[in-house]
Design a protein around this motif. Structure first.
Motif, mmCIF file in Angstrom:
data_model
loop_
_atom_site.group_PDB
_atom_site.id
_atom_site.type_symbol
_atom_site.label_atom_id
_atom_site.label_comp_id
_atom_site.label_asym_id
_atom_site.label_seq_id
_atom_site.Cartn_x
_atom_site.Cartn_y
_atom_site.Cartn_z
ATOM 1 N N LEU A 96 0.624 -1.350 -0.095
ATOM 2 C CA LEU A 96 -0.060 0.299 -0.049
ATOM 3 C C LEU A 96 0.834 1.241 0.107
ATOM 4 C CD1 LEU A 96 -3.112 -1.081 2.394
ATOM 5 C CD2 LEU A 96 -2.998 -1.011 -0.198
ATOM 6 N N LYS A 97 1.991 1.241 0.836
ATOM 7 C CA LYS A 97 2.794 2.365 0.730
ATOM 8 C C LYS A 97 3.439 2.740 -0.787
ATOM 9 C CE LYS A 97 3.942 2.648 5.655
ATOM 10 N NZ LYS A 97 5.307 2.373 6.611
ATOM 11 N N GLU A 98 3.903 1.402 -1.472
ATOM 12 C CA GLU A 98 4.248 1.412 -2.699
ATOM 13 C C GLU A 98 3.169 2.095 -3.658
ATOM 14 O OE1 GLU A 98 5.864 -1.672 -6.252
ATOM 15 O OE2 GLU A 98 5.961 -2.165 -4.095
ATOM 16 N N LEU A 99 2.051 1.613 -3.621
ATOM 17 C CA LEU A 99 1.086 2.326 -4.631
ATOM 18 C C LEU A 99 0.611 3.705 -4.156
ATOM 19 C CD1 LEU A 99 -1.374 -1.115 -4.759
ATOM 20 C CD2 LEU A 99 0.199 -0.132 -6.501
ATOM 21 N N TYR A 100 0.365 4.057 -2.998
ATOM 22 C CA TYR A 100 -0.207 5.414 -2.652
ATOM 23 C C TYR A 100 0.593 6.332 -1.939
ATOM 24 C CZ TYR A 100 -4.511 2.925 -3.441
ATOM 25 O OH TYR A 100 -5.509 2.212 -4.101
ATOM 26 N N GLY A 101 1.849 5.850 -1.520
ATOM 27 C CA GLY A 101 3.069 6.857 -1.009
ATOM 28 C C GLY A 101 3.681 7.498 -2.172
ATOM 29 N N ARG A 102 4.510 8.407 -1.785
ATOM 30 C CA ARG A 102 5.176 9.280 -2.811
ATOM 31 C C ARG A 102 6.677 9.120 -2.239
ATOM 32 N NH1 ARG A 102 3.076 11.687 -6.419
ATOM 33 N NH2 ARG A 102 0.769 12.566 -6.347
ATOM 34 N N GLY A 103 7.548 9.713 -3.253
ATOM 35 C CA GLY A 103 8.909 9.500 -3.169
ATOM 36 C C GLY A 103 9.495 8.447 -4.163
ATOM 37 N N GLU A 104 10.662 8.049 -4.134
ATOM 38 C CA GLU A 104 11.056 7.487 -5.100
ATOM 39 C C GLU A 104 10.666 5.857 -5.380
ATOM 40 O OE1 GLU A 104 15.520 7.226 -4.894
ATOM 41 O OE2 GLU A 104 15.608 9.215 -5.021
ATOM 42 N N SER A 105 10.136 5.327 -4.364
ATOM 43 C CA SER A 105 9.641 3.935 -4.293
ATOM 44 C C SER A 105 8.217 3.967 -4.230
ATOM 45 C CB SER A 105 10.072 3.223 -3.137
ATOM 46 O OG SER A 105 9.582 3.813 -1.874
ATOM 47 N N PHE A 402 4.836 11.174 -10.790
ATOM 48 C CA PHE A 402 5.305 12.996 -10.872
ATOM 49 C C PHE A 402 4.290 13.868 -10.889
ATOM 50 C CE2 PHE A 402 7.788 9.561 -12.748
ATOM 51 C CZ PHE A 402 8.986 9.647 -12.363
ATOM 52 N N VAL A 403 2.912 13.714 -11.623
ATOM 53 C CA VAL A 403 1.984 14.653 -11.578
ATOM 54 C C VAL A 403 1.065 14.622 -10.292
ATOM 55 C CG1 VAL A 403 -0.109 15.385 -12.810
ATOM 56 C CG2 VAL A 403 1.761 14.281 -14.018
ATOM 57 N N LYS A 404 1.274 15.581 -9.451
ATOM 58 C CA LYS A 404 0.687 15.696 -8.030
ATOM 59 C C LYS A 404 -0.727 16.009 -8.220
ATOM 60 C CE LYS A 404 5.069 15.864 -5.853
ATOM 61 N NZ LYS A 404 5.949 15.595 -6.927
ATOM 62 N N PRO A 405 -1.588 15.945 -7.421
ATOM 63 C CA PRO A 405 -3.099 16.342 -7.108
ATOM 64 C C PRO A 405 -2.918 17.976 -7.296
ATOM 65 C CG PRO A 405 -2.910 14.472 -5.477
ATOM 66 C CD PRO A 405 -1.422 14.864 -6.102
ATOM 67 N N GLY A 406 -3.691 18.522 -7.830
ATOM 68 C CA GLY A 406 -3.946 20.024 -8.029
ATOM 69 C C GLY A 406 -2.910 20.480 -9.110
ATOM 70 N N ALA A 407 -2.181 19.462 -9.810
ATOM 71 C CA ALA A 407 -1.062 19.993 -10.848
ATOM 72 C C ALA A 407 -2.252 20.371 -12.227
ATOM 73 C CB ALA A 407 -0.556 18.866 -11.587
ATOM 74 N N THR A 408 -1.681 21.344 -12.971
ATOM 75 C CA THR A 408 -2.410 21.833 -14.121
ATOM 76 C C THR A 408 -1.897 21.354 -15.324
ATOM 77 O OG1 THR A 408 -2.984 23.982 -13.035
ATOM 78 C CG2 THR A 408 -3.160 23.917 -15.266
ATOM 79 N N ARG A 409 -2.750 20.831 -16.179
ATOM 80 C CA ARG A 409 -2.333 20.360 -17.462
ATOM 81 C C ARG A 409 -1.920 21.817 -18.298
ATOM 82 N NH1 ARG A 409 -3.868 19.456 -22.988
ATOM 83 N NH2 ARG A 409 -5.942 19.740 -22.729
ATOM 84 N N ILE A 410 -0.823 21.763 -18.973
ATOM 85 C CA ILE A 410 -0.423 23.064 -19.624
ATOM 86 C C ILE A 410 -0.184 22.854 -21.117
ATOM 87 C CG2 ILE A 410 0.726 24.264 -17.757
ATOM 88 C CD1 ILE A 410 3.501 23.367 -18.478
ATOM 89 N N GLY A 430 6.912 23.200 -10.478
ATOM 90 C CA GLY A 430 7.867 21.937 -11.314
ATOM 91 C C GLY A 430 6.941 21.781 -12.426
ATOM 92 N N ARG A 431 7.839 21.368 -13.517
ATOM 93 C CA ARG A 431 7.234 20.991 -14.933
ATOM 94 C C ARG A 431 7.247 19.432 -15.014
ATOM 95 N NH1 ARG A 431 6.771 26.339 -14.375
ATOM 96 N NH2 ARG A 431 7.100 27.493 -16.181
ATOM 97 N N VAL A 432 6.258 18.795 -15.490
ATOM 98 C CA VAL A 432 6.418 17.339 -15.899
ATOM 99 C C VAL A 432 5.898 17.125 -17.491
ATOM 100 C CG1 VAL A 432 5.509 14.810 -15.324
ATOM 101 C CG2 VAL A 432 5.729 16.951 -13.392
ATOM 102 N N LEU A 433 6.899 16.320 -17.968
ATOM 103 C CA LEU A 433 6.557 16.329 -19.491
ATOM 104 C C LEU A 433 6.482 14.696 -19.860
ATOM 105 C CD1 LEU A 433 5.830 17.080 -22.599
ATOM 106 C CD2 LEU A 433 8.585 17.021 -22.753
ATOM 107 N N ILE A 434 5.379 13.994 -20.130
ATOM 108 C CA ILE A 434 5.221 12.716 -20.494
ATOM 109 C C ILE A 434 5.410 12.630 -22.115
ATOM 110 C CG2 ILE A 434 4.120 10.541 -20.424
ATOM 111 C CD1 ILE A 434 2.882 12.021 -17.745
ATOM 112 N N VAL A 435 6.465 11.713 -22.418
ATOM 113 C CA VAL A 435 6.637 11.544 -23.870
ATOM 114 C C VAL A 435 6.712 10.132 -24.168
ATOM 115 C CG1 VAL A 435 7.942 12.053 -25.794
ATOM 116 C CG2 VAL A 435 7.972 13.777 -23.880
ATOM 117 N N LEU A 436 5.877 9.825 -25.368
ATOM 118 C CA LEU A 436 5.884 8.420 -25.908
ATOM 119 C C LEU A 436 6.425 8.342 -27.374
ATOM 120 C CD1 LEU A 436 4.843 5.575 -25.535
ATOM 121 C CD2 LEU A 436 2.764 6.098 -26.571
ATOM 122 N N ASN A 437 7.574 7.579 -27.452
ATOM 123 C CA ASN A 437 7.961 7.171 -28.732
ATOM 124 C C ASN A 437 7.185 6.162 -29.413
ATOM 125 O OD1 ASN A 437 9.436 6.706 -31.242
ATOM 126 N ND2 ASN A 437 11.419 6.403 -30.280
#
Length: 468
Positions: A96-105, A402-410, A430-437
């Protein structure tokens, strides 16, 4: 399998030599699984000439769209039963910490969905008001939260303790059998005379769940209302009748009970946008409804955009999609999910995106009818409790971590050659960009925002999350 390690590289050209250049950080998942949400080496500045002639993904923070609720999966009866019964306390806490927690893990899931009564992913069929002998219960004297209190609600409360920002959506698969035309949880429709008591049923559910620590931030009144499955609970409910129920029954019931839960219509596939459009055309229903929920199993994600554009005051969500063994290849299903759910649905207005089962066992269960090979985020071995992470886990992790609650799509381009993208600004700037090749070859490209310029590379059939 080729295990070549292709690192996404990046560099920044600073606006002036005296200004410290921020580092571009990135994480990559490749279709061959050689990298799975793998952190890349942060990079520094390069000369502007180094990026000349490359495709450009231009990010524009002045172009503002929806704010995000988040990403996640449904805590079905099956998922909750496994988590509570097939994991020991330490395993359960760790997962549950892995699924709902934040941080690197942690994936940082911040949106979930639960069922009001049974779905196909329950151990058996039941409702929250099963009167003895199937008798009617117009005063809801037999209403009970005993079943969700066994496994689902404890799991939701544990997730909320880890992530208090978690938003909860609730959806029924069927009204109680005694309210229906066929007297069964399977198939049938809601009796017209049951509309008032069903509105009271929803109000009762929200109030009683809140008392035991489970909020209902969003509600849909019927999962997949244009489908009557023959092996598990379901109920057909046409658009005009749903509109009538919203305006004439549910709105007054919520007003009496002072309930502020946001209500969504449709909760079904992309192939029938005329259904939520019909409901939104009803003045009373429109005034009450918060927005529209979509599923992914038929039609195309592009169906969201016209409905979103025509109703800018309404919220949009993608509330169910499932991977499964009908699409077993990691690279194909991973790329499809990133392109259509993480990028496409969000570009089509979605504030939140949900997959179906959070967890299933090694036999794709337990379930009571319905899908025999649906794939979850994580598989829990029913003998050992060992966790296997699926392509769904990694596809959603590229957004939820990486996209936290309250983030705005730009602003960012939907398509640049073989590249697909969506961009966000978190509340901390902070900016977050998701790219798919989607291409079959590695892609060199430029990420640009104002005078900031980054150079990046993505392997073929890979997704990357870039932050700065």
């Amino acid at each position: 399998m080729i295990r070549s390690v292709l690192f996404a590289t990046a560099a920044l050209v600073a606006a002036a030599p005296a200004v410290a250049a921020p580092k571009l950080q990135s994480w990559v998942t490749t279709g061959d699984k050689s990298q799975l949400l793998a952190a890349q080496t942060p990079s520094g500045a390069v000369a502007a000439s180094a990026v000349a002639g490359l495709p450009v993904i231009a990010v524009d923070a002045k172009e503002r769209h929806q704010t995000m609720v988040g990403f996640g999966g449904a805590i079905t009866d099956a998922s909750a039963w496994l988590i509570q019964n097939k994991l020991n306390p330490a395993q359960r806490d760790r997962l549950l910490k892995e699924l709902y927690g934040r941080g690197e893990s942690g994936l940082g899931f911040s949106f979930t969905r639960i069922t009001i009564g049974a779905s196909d992913f329950s151990l058996d069929h039941y409702s929250l008001d099963d009167a003895p002998g199937g008798a009617g219960d117009p005063k809801l004297e037999h209403f009970s939260l005993k079943r969700p209190q066994e496994f689902v609600f404890p799991t939701v409360r544990a997730a909320l303790k880890i992530n208090p920002e978690l938003k909860v959506m609730a959806s029924p698969w069927s009204a109680p059998a005694w309210m229906k035309t066929n007297g069964s949880l399977v198939q049938g429709q809601l009796k017209a005379e049951a509309y008032p008591v069903y509105a009271d049923f929803f109000a009762r559910y929200i109030q009683e769940a809140k008392k035991v620590g489970v909020p209902t931030d969003y509600l849909s009144i019927q999962n997949e209302p244009d489908f009557e499955p023959d092996s598990y609970p379901g109920m057909r409910w046409n658009a005009k009748d749903r509109a009538k129920f919203f305006g004439e029954n549910l709105a007054p019931a919520f007003k009496r009970a002072k309930i502020t839960t946001k209500v969504l219509d449709w909760d079904h596939n992309w192939d029938q946008p005329q259904q939520p459009t019909t409901v939104l055309a009803d003045p009373k229903a429109r005034a009450f409804m918060a927005g529209v929920a979509w599923h992914c199993y038929a039609g195309d994600v592009s169906a969201q955009q016209p409905v979103t554009d025509a109703n800018p005051d309404k919220e949009v969500f993608l509330t169910e999609c499932s991977g499964g063994e009908w699409a077993p290849k990691f690279d194909d299903s991973f790329a499809w999910m990133v392109e259509n759910l993480i990028i496409g649905s969000v570009r089509g207005g979605s504030r939140g995106v949900l997959m179906w089962n959070l967890a299933l066992d090694e036999q794709f269960g337990p379930h009571a009818g319905g899908c025999k090979d649906c794939r979850p985020f994580v598989t829990i071995d029913s003998q050992t409790g060992a966790i296997t992470r699926t392509q769904e886990y990694y596809a959603f992790g590229h957004a939820s971590r990486f996209v936290k609650p309250g983030a705005t799509r730009i602003g960012s381009p939907a398509k640049v050659g073989d590249l697909r993208s969506v961009a966000f600004q978190n509340k901390d700037g902070g900016r977050v960009l998701i790219v798919l090749n989607v291409g079959t070859k590695p892609a060199d490209f430029v990420i640009a925002e104002g005078k900031q310029t980054f150079k990046a590379t993505l392997p073929a059939r890979a997704a990357g999350t870039f932050t700065w």
